[in-house]
Motif scaffolding. Structure first.
Motif, PDB file in Angstrom:
ATOM      1  N   ALA A  78      -4.380   0.401   7.346  1.00 27.52           N
ATOM      2  CA  ALA A  78      -4.639   1.780   6.907  1.00 27.52           C
ATOM      3  C   ALA A  78      -4.766   2.709   8.107  1.00 27.52           C
ATOM      4  O   ALA A  78      -4.240   3.825   8.092  1.00 27.52           O
ATOM      5  N   THR A  79      -5.426   2.262   9.162  1.00 27.77           N
ATOM      6  CA  THR A  79      -5.575   3.085  10.363  1.00 27.77           C
ATOM      7  C   THR A  79      -4.214   3.376  10.986  1.00 27.77           C
ATOM      8  O   THR A  79      -3.917   4.521  11.346  1.00 27.77           O
ATOM      9  N   ARG A 138     -14.664   4.466   8.069  1.00 27.70           N
ATOM     10  CA  ARG A 138     -14.360   3.823   9.360  1.00 27.70           C
ATOM     11  C   ARG A 138     -12.892   3.989   9.717  1.00 27.70           C
ATOM     12  O   ARG A 138     -12.543   4.241  10.873  1.00 27.70           O
ATOM     13  N   VAL A 139     -12.006   3.846   8.733  1.00 24.72           N
ATOM     14  CA  VAL A 139     -10.569   4.044   8.963  1.00 24.72           C
ATOM     15  C   VAL A 139     -10.333   5.458   9.484  1.00 24.72           C
ATOM     16  O   VAL A 139      -9.628   5.651  10.482  1.00 24.72           O
ATOM     17  N   LEU A 140     -10.910   6.433   8.825  1.00 22.37           N
ATOM     18  CA  LEU A 140     -10.730   7.823   9.236  1.00 22.37           C
ATOM     19  C   LEU A 140     -11.258   8.054  10.654  1.00 22.37           C
ATOM     20  O   LEU A 140     -10.602   8.701  11.472  1.00 22.37           O
ATOM     21  N   ALA A 141     -12.425   7.513  10.967  1.00 26.42           N
ATOM     22  CA  ALA A 141     -12.998   7.686  12.312  1.00 26.42           C
ATOM     23  C   ALA A 141     -12.091   7.052  13.368  1.00 26.42           C
ATOM     24  O   ALA A 141     -11.843   7.656  14.421  1.00 26.42           O
ATOM     25  N   GLY A 181      -4.093  10.764   1.358  1.00 27.97           N
ATOM     26  CA  GLY A 181      -4.723   9.733   0.536  1.00 27.97           C
ATOM     27  C   GLY A 181      -3.981   8.426   0.755  1.00 27.97           C
ATOM     28  O   GLY A 181      -2.767   8.428   0.966  1.00 27.97           O
ATOM     29  N   TYR A 182      -4.692   7.327   0.725  1.00 25.71           N
ATOM     30  CA  TYR A 182      -4.077   6.036   1.032  1.00 25.71           C
ATOM     31  C   TYR A 182      -4.839   4.905   0.357  1.00 25.71           C
ATOM     32  O   TYR A 182      -6.000   5.059  -0.038  1.00 25.71           O
ATOM     33  N   TRP A 183      -4.178   3.776   0.227  1.00 24.20           N
ATOM     34  CA  TRP A 183      -4.805   2.531  -0.207  1.00 24.20           C
ATOM     35  C   TRP A 183      -3.963   1.381   0.328  1.00 24.20           C
ATOM     36  O   TRP A 183      -2.768   1.545   0.589  1.00 24.20           O
ATOM     37  N   GLY A 198       0.823  -1.196   0.000  1.00 23.75           N
ATOM     38  CA  GLY A 198       0.000   0.000   0.000  1.00 23.75           C
ATOM     39  C   GLY A 198       0.854   1.241   0.000  1.00 23.75           C
ATOM     40  O   GLY A 198       2.090   1.170   0.061  1.00 23.75           O
ATOM     41  N   THR A 199       0.185   2.374  -0.090  1.00 17.47           N
ATOM     42  CA  THR A 199       0.865   3.664   0.000  1.00 17.47           C
ATOM     43  C   THR A 199       0.001   4.613   0.807  1.00 17.47           C
ATOM     44  O   THR A 199      -1.209   4.423   0.947  1.00 17.47           O
TER      45      THR A 199
END
Length: 181
Positions: free
Chosen positions: A109-110, A142-145, A96-98, A78-79
């Protein structure tokens, strides 16, 4: 190590082949969330050009690009990029991420987002970090939260994603309230 078995480090041109492989493997999985990409994007040559552009942005102080790699193999999974870095009184950036589908739902990701927010606050001195997701991208929301982001708005027809202008939910995380340096 940001999560068991995965490290986050600055992206390098040498990552191009591995990124091309993982992006090609995840092409269908990520298509609903990504802009249209040419065939070249999914090649080593395309990734070399992309990474060189990212590094030029980094050298100009506008971007902090990172790759997530398996610690044991060095293979990219990922990046995450902190871009649109603005200093002065604004002191803000956008993230930005994936992550590879095989790593989805495992907290990667979190963890990467939390580390980028730490870097943004402690090393770059930013006040806030923002992100946007497609309205129906509940997983990314959800990741952002989980990483402490709060929704603050809705941007109609914000980005051209998967063939159309798409609405996005906008999120931010305030990192501190200290005055700008």
């Amino acid at each position: 190590m940001i999560i068991d078995g995965v490290e986050m480090r600055g992206v390098e041109v040498g990552d191009a082949g591995g990124l091309a492989d993982v992006l090609a493997r995840n092409r269908v999985y990520m298509a609903p969330f990504e802009p249209w990409r040419s065939e070249v994007f999914f090649t080593k040559e395309g990734q070399v050009a992309r990474i060189e552009a990212l590094l030029a942005e980094r050298d100009g102080g506008r971007l902090a690009p990172y790759v997530l790699v398996e610690a044991a193999t060095g293979a990219p999974v990922g990046t995450i990029n902190l871009g649109s870095i603005s200093l002065g009184p604004f002191r803000s950036g956008g993230v930005g991420y994936w992550v590879d589908q095989a790593w989805a739902g495992k907290g990667l990701a979190t963890a990467a987002l939390e580390e980028v927010c730490r870097i943004a606050r402690d090393e770059i001195g930013l006040h806030r970090v923002e992100a946007g997701t497609l309205v129906d991208n509940v997983a990314s929301q959800r990741v952002l939260a989980k990483a402490g982001f709060e929704q603050y708005g809705l941007a109609p027809r914000y980005l051209h994603i998967n063939g159309a202008w798409r609405d996005h939910r906008l999120f931010q995380r305030l990192l501190h309230d200290d005055p700008p340096l």
